[in-house]
Design an enzyme around this catalytic site. Sequence first.
Site, short mmCIF file in Angstrom:
data_model
loop_
_atom_site.label_atom_id
_atom_site.label_comp_id
_atom_site.label_asym_id
_atom_site.label_seq_id
_atom_site.Cartn_x
_atom_site.Cartn_y
_atom_site.Cartn_z
N ALA A 65 -5.67 11.59 10.35
CA ALA A 65 -6.41 12.66 9.69
C ALA A 65 -5.78 13.99 10.08
O ALA A 65 -5.16 14.10 11.14
CB ALA A 65 -7.87 12.62 10.13
N GLY A 108 -6.27 7.77 11.39
CA GLY A 108 -6.66 7.55 10.00
C GLY A 108 -5.56 6.91 9.17
O GLY A 108 -5.84 6.25 8.16
N GLU A 111 -6.02 3.34 9.76
CA GLU A 111 -7.26 2.94 9.07
C GLU A 111 -7.04 2.85 7.55
O GLU A 111 -7.55 1.94 6.89
CB GLU A 111 -8.37 3.95 9.40
CG GLU A 111 -8.79 3.87 10.86
CD GLU A 111 -9.71 4.99 11.29
OE1 GLU A 111 -9.36 6.18 11.07
OE2 GLU A 111 -10.77 4.71 11.86
N GLU A 131 -7.08 8.37 18.68
CA GLU A 131 -8.13 9.40 18.64
C GLU A 131 -8.67 9.71 20.03
O GLU A 131 -9.11 10.82 20.30
CB GLU A 131 -9.28 8.95 17.72
CG GLU A 131 -8.93 8.90 16.24
CD GLU A 131 -8.38 7.56 15.78
OE1 GLU A 131 -7.93 6.76 16.63
OE2 GLU A 131 -8.39 7.33 14.55
C1 HXC Z 1 -2.01 17.52 11.47
C2 HXC Z 1 0.02 16.75 12.20
C3 HXC Z 1 -0.54 15.50 12.51
C4 HXC Z 1 -1.94 15.30 12.24
C5 HXC Z 1 1.55 15.47 13.01
N1 HXC Z 1 1.31 16.66 12.52
N2 HXC Z 1 0.43 14.72 13.00
N3 HXC Z 1 -0.73 17.75 11.68
N4 HXC Z 1 -2.63 16.35 11.73
N5 HXC Z 1 -2.54 14.14 12.44
C6 HXC Z 1 2.25 17.78 12.36
C7 HXC Z 1 2.59 18.42 13.68
O1 HXC Z 1 1.61 19.35 14.06
C8 HXC Z 1 3.91 19.08 13.36
O2 HXC Z 1 3.66 20.26 12.65
C9 HXC Z 1 4.55 18.09 12.37
O3 HXC Z 1 3.47 17.30 11.86
C10 HXC Z 1 5.53 17.15 13.05
O4 HXC Z 1 4.90 16.54 14.14
P1 HXC Z 1 5.53 16.48 15.63
O5 HXC Z 1 4.41 16.23 16.56
O6 HXC Z 1 6.38 17.68 15.87
O7 HXC Z 1 6.48 15.20 15.49
P2 HXC Z 1 6.91 14.19 16.64
O8 HXC Z 1 7.24 14.94 17.91
O9 HXC Z 1 7.97 13.34 16.03
O10 HXC Z 1 5.62 13.31 16.97
C11 HXC Z 1 5.10 12.44 15.96
C12 HXC Z 1 3.66 11.97 16.36
C13 HXC Z 1 2.81 13.22 16.68
C14 HXC Z 1 3.76 11.06 17.59
C15 HXC Z 1 3.12 11.17 15.20
O11 HXC Z 1 2.91 14.15 15.60
C16 HXC Z 1 1.36 12.91 16.88
O12 HXC Z 1 0.95 12.43 17.94
N6 HXC Z 1 0.51 13.23 15.87
C17 HXC Z 1 -0.92 13.09 15.97
C18 HXC Z 1 -1.31 11.65 15.87
C19 HXC Z 1 -2.81 11.49 16.02
O13 HXC Z 1 -3.42 11.89 17.03
N7 HXC Z 1 -3.47 10.92 14.97
C20 HXC Z 1 -4.88 10.75 14.97
C21 HXC Z 1 -5.56 11.94 14.32
S1 HXC Z 1 -7.33 11.82 14.35
P3 HXC Z 1 4.37 21.67 13.05
O14 HXC Z 1 3.72 22.65 12.14
O15 HXC Z 1 4.13 21.88 14.49
O16 HXC Z 1 5.82 21.42 12.73
C22 HXC Z 1 -7.71 10.74 13.14
C23 HXC Z 1 -9.16 10.45 13.01
C24 HXC Z 1 -9.45 9.64 11.79
O17 HXC Z 1 -6.88 10.24 12.45
C25 HXC Z 1 -10.92 9.50 11.61
C26 HXC Z 1 -11.36 9.79 10.20
C27 HXC Z 1 -11.46 11.24 9.85
#
Ligand code: HXC
Length: 257
Positions: A65, A108, A111, A131
């Site tokens: 998400a 997400g 999911e 998460e």
């Molecule tokens: C918003 C995101 C994002 C996310 C990545 N980006 N994931 N933006 N929401 N979920 C953005 C980063 O901020 C960054 O933007 C760009 O994408 C590239 O990401 P990096 O982190 O620089 O890339 P990398 O170092 O290769 O790492 C990849 C990654 C990491 C391991 C996937 O991005 C990461 O951990 N992302 C979050 C994963 C996560 O926690 N997902 C769960 C979310 S909660 P900028 O602008 O800085 O370049 C969820 C809840 C669902 O899903 C429930 C229902 C609603």
Amino acid sequence: MAYENILVETRGRVALITLNRPKALNALSSGLFVDLNAALDSFEADENIGCIVLTGSEKAFAAGADIKEMQPYTSVTAYLTDLITPWERVSRNRKPIIAAVAGYALGGGCELAMMCDFIIAADTAKFGQPEINLGVMPGAGGTQRLTRFVGKSKAMDMCLTGRMMDAAEAERSGLVSRIVPADELVDTAMDVAAKIADMSLPAVMMIKESVDRAYETTMSEGVRFERRVFHSLFATEDQSEGMQAFIDKRSPNFRNR
Ligand code: HXC
């Protein structure tokens, strides 16, 4: 139709939907779901489409998400805006959807892939429910669907530690149906989808409905449901044609496809 957050194309009777927010690793924003759900509405209604493939990029199916969109939320805004309900559209699609996953399928994103009917993974795929690292928990079915796919022990491990599962572990655990080299992912998924789309559509849709029942009801009710829909398929021209074609040693010419 042109969308802001996805790309769509059709090849024969197969629709391909590609998540397209590359700068955010396909983070799932509310705008993305407006587009995705509109595309699903149109493909579900289109009698020329028999199967859908949902994919992302080489680097990410979807990294979850959109955290930047969600961060300011309070429990009241989450409740009042009905956060997550729009996500459910994918799981209610009546025609089959194959998730073709390369790279990250996190939170997400994992999911969303699990809401599809089955997952074909590239050898680069990484699945996870991270998460917990954000101080929250899966909210789009992760604790329920992942547990059904991989069992309690692995689901607890993944949701409580946030660790990722690679493609090999995902296949061993039953999360994905097959693994293919990353550069063959979309073509393989499209070929599999074309095969499904070439079958009798009522049979395809009733199989999907029946398998889904296995997750929602008891064994005896599920078997009873299966038998009723099996019986009903004898009302279709395609049953008659499919069986006659076997007897004639020729390919069936299904009407409903
Ligand atoms: C918003 C995101 C994002 C996310 C990545 N980006 N994931 N933006 N929401 N979920 C953005 C980063 O901020 C960054 O933007 C760009 O994408 C590239 O990401 P990096 O982190 O620089 O890339 P990398 O170092 O290769 O790492 C990849 C990654 C990491 C391991 C996937 O991005 C990461 O951990 N992302 C979050 C994963 C996560 O926690 N997902 C769960 C979310 S909660 P900028 O602008 O800085 O370049 C969820 C809840 C669902 O899903 C429930 C229902 C609603």
